[in-house]
Design an enzyme around this catalytic site. Structure first.
Site, PDB file in Angstrom:
ATOM      1  N   GLY A   1       0.802  -1.227   0.000  1.00 47.86           N
ATOM      2  CA  GLY A   1       0.000   0.000   0.000  1.00 47.86           C
ATOM      3  C   GLY A   1       0.828   1.267   0.000  1.00 47.86           C
TER       4      GLY A   1
ATOM      5  N   ARG B   1       8.419   4.682   1.320  1.00 48.10           N
ATOM      6  CA  ARG B   1       9.205   5.204   2.443  1.00 48.10           C
ATOM      7  C   ARG B   1       9.759   6.609   2.181  1.00 48.10           C
ATOM      8  NH1 ARG B   1      10.797  -0.592   2.973  1.00 48.10           N
ATOM      9  NH2 ARG B   1      10.164  -1.211   5.067  1.00 48.10           N
TER      10      ARG B   1
ATOM     11  N   HIS C   1       3.938   1.393  -8.159  1.00 52.46           N
ATOM     12  CA  HIS C   1       2.925   0.343  -7.986  1.00 52.46           C
ATOM     13  C   HIS C   1       1.938   0.341  -9.159  1.00 52.46           C
ATOM     14  CE1 HIS C   1       3.805   1.294  -3.577  1.00 52.46           C
ATOM     15  NE2 HIS C   1       4.130   0.017  -3.672  1.00 52.46           N
TER      16      HIS C   1
ATOM     17  N   LYS D   1      12.559  -2.568  -8.619  1.00 58.04           N
ATOM     18  CA  LYS D   1      12.979  -1.797  -7.438  1.00 58.04           C
ATOM     19  C   LYS D   1      13.483  -2.742  -6.347  1.00 58.04           C
ATOM     20  CE  LYS D   1      13.036   1.370  -4.190  1.00 58.04           C
ATOM     21  NZ  LYS D   1      12.319   0.862  -3.072  1.00 58.04           N
TER      22      LYS D   1
ATOM     23  N   MET E   1      11.015   5.669  -6.799  1.00 63.21           N
ATOM     24  CA  MET E   1       9.808   5.877  -5.990  1.00 63.21           C
ATOM     25  C   MET E   1       9.695   4.787  -4.938  1.00 63.21           C
ATOM     26  SD  MET E   1       6.832   7.191  -8.465  1.00 63.21           S
ATOM     27  CE  MET E   1       7.053   8.674  -9.417  1.00 63.21           C
ATOM     28  N   SER E   2       9.311   5.187  -3.747  1.00 67.00           N
ATOM     29  CA  SER E   2       9.142   4.239  -2.646  1.00 67.00           C
ATOM     30  C   SER E   2       8.153   4.831  -1.655  1.00 67.00           C
ATOM     31  CB  SER E   2      10.487   4.009  -1.947  1.00 67.00           C
ATOM     32  OG  SER E   2      10.279   3.393  -0.690  1.00 67.00           O
TER      33      SER E   2
HETATM   34  P1  AMP Z   1       5.880  -2.543  -1.706  1.00 67.36           P
HETATM   35  O1  AMP Z   1       4.521  -1.978  -1.539  1.00 67.36           O
HETATM   36  O2  AMP Z   1       6.979  -1.579  -1.408  1.00 67.36           O
HETATM   37  O3  AMP Z   1       6.030  -3.882  -1.040  1.00 67.36           O
HETATM   38  O4  AMP Z   1       6.033  -2.833  -3.261  1.00 67.36           O
HETATM   39  C1  AMP Z   1       5.098  -3.604  -3.960  1.00 67.36           C
HETATM   40  C2  AMP Z   1       5.629  -3.888  -5.337  1.00 67.36           C
HETATM   41  O5  AMP Z   1       5.860  -2.655  -6.017  1.00 67.36           O
HETATM   42  C3  AMP Z   1       6.984  -4.621  -5.329  1.00 67.36           C
HETATM   43  O6  AMP Z   1       6.983  -5.591  -6.361  1.00 67.36           O
HETATM   44  C4  AMP Z   1       7.967  -3.516  -5.591  1.00 67.36           C
HETATM   45  O7  AMP Z   1       9.152  -3.963  -6.210  1.00 67.36           O
HETATM   46  C5  AMP Z   1       7.169  -2.639  -6.538  1.00 67.36           C
HETATM   47  N1  AMP Z   1       7.707  -1.272  -6.548  1.00 67.36           N
HETATM   48  C6  AMP Z   1       7.936  -0.477  -5.467  1.00 67.36           C
HETATM   49  N2  AMP Z   1       8.490   0.687  -5.863  1.00 67.36           N
HETATM   50  C7  AMP Z   1       8.619   0.634  -7.202  1.00 67.36           C
HETATM   51  C8  AMP Z   1       9.133   1.526  -8.194  1.00 67.36           C
HETATM   52  N3  AMP Z   1       9.640   2.712  -7.873  1.00 67.36           N
HETATM   53  N4  AMP Z   1       9.104   1.126  -9.488  1.00 67.36           N
HETATM   54  C9  AMP Z   1       8.596  -0.092  -9.829  1.00 67.36           C
HETATM   55  N5  AMP Z   1       8.105  -0.981  -8.946  1.00 67.36           N
HETATM   56  C10 AMP Z   1       8.108  -0.626  -7.655  1.00 67.36           C
END
Ligand code: AMP
Length: 283
Positions: free
Chosen positions: A31, A187, A37, A149, A184-185
């Site tokens: 989320g 965090r 995402h 990422k 992008m993150s």
């Molecule tokens: P997370 O919500 O951080 O667990 O990420 C969920 C999914 O989104 C994971 O497969 C991550 O690798 C992907 N993701 C997160 N940030 C990015 C980004 N900047 N570019 C592409 N995919 C991302």
């Protein structure tokens, strides 16, 4: 857009979709959605009839001193964003339903989980492979999309699926970045303003390494220059900057023709841990 909170209801919906001949594309997330995402949702649509997005901040992949409680959450905003990208189903399980009682079963991938992020985050990948397996059993997708990422995570999931004969196509989608190059993150919002500005140093170091490698500079030298650049960045504490084979995660000290090398970095700014990477192909 359909919202499903109950595990059994999601399983029944997935089963009905499969019986109706629909192909299910799946994007698991924690989320606090951003364009990264959303790009995975676009990828999941390709060749699929239905896209399912899961939102679950999985407690078992956070260590005791990590940011589980401080992880940003905004379900209303996430739902609105998911809807703009034509998501069909959002699955939002509760932690107490995902982990009722004491869990005794787990899924674990060895070796490739012991390096890079796995070296400092003990048990992290075990938490990831276990929750992703559970989500696969609940959402029953034909295709699941992960981001580059978290390239090590994508490699671990691909190995899990291969070794356990899980009948799901795993796709890895490119990293989506901010204008200054920062990956992008979720965090990123926790970075202090000055740290946010300095955080562009990660992608700058990675892009410089990639450019130098493409000019034929030796790998170890370019890595060392990258480490120096990060150590010279105010507020940055380097955890690792390493080259590994992708997806085998074996240590590499040179770029060979026909091989893909993952250049991966983890840096802490105050209590925020950032990761990023580039994959360079030897030509
Ligand atoms: P997370 O919500 O951080 O667990 O990420 C969920 C999914 O989104 C994971 O497969 C991550 O690798 C992907 N993701 C997160 N940030 C990015 C980004 N900047 N570019 C592409 N995919 C991302």
């Amino acid at each position: 857009m359909e919202k499903i909170y109950d595990i059994k209801a999601m399983q029944q919906r997935a089963e009905a979709l499969r019986l109706a001949g629909k192909r299910i594309g799946f994007v698991p997330t924690m989320g606090y959605l951003h364009e990264g995402h959303l790009s995975l949702l676009d990828e999941a649509k390709k060749g699929c009839d239905i896209t399912v997005l899961s939102i679950f901040v999985n407690p078992t992949q956070f260590g005791p001193n990590e940011d589980f409680n401080r992880y940003p959450r905004d379900l209303q905003r996430d739902m609105a964003l998911a809807e703009t990208r034509g998501t069909d189903i959002v699955f939002i399980p509760k932690a107490e339903d995902m982990y009722p009682g004491e869990p005794l079963a787990a899924v674990e991938v060895s070796r490739i989980t012991e390096v890079l992020c796995g070296a400092s985050r003990k048990g992290h990948f075990r938490g990831v492979t276990t929750v992703v397996s559970k989500l696969f059993n609940i959402v029953k997708p034909h295709v699941a999309v992960f981001g580059q990422k978290d390239a090590q995570q994508a490699a671990v999931i691909m190995k899990m699926v291969q070794d356990l004969n899980i009948d799901i196509e795993i796709r890895m989608a490119p990293i989506v970045r901010e204008a200054d190059g920062l990956a992008m993150s979720s965090r990123n919002v926790r970075l202090r303003p000055e740290d946010r500005r300095n955080a562009a140093a990660l992608s700058r170091a990675l892009f410089t390494i990639r450019d130098q490698l493409q000019k034929g500079k030796p790998l170890l030298e370019t890595l060392e220059a990258g480490r120096r650049a990060i150590r010279g960045t105010p507020g940055a504490r380097l955890e690792y900057l390493e080259a590994r084979g992708f997806p085998d995660m074996k240590a590499r000290d040179e770029l060979k023709t026909g091989q893909d090398i993952l250049i991966a970095i983890a840096v802490h700014f105050s209590d925020v841990r950032l990761i990023d990477n580039v994959i360079v192909s030897g030509s």
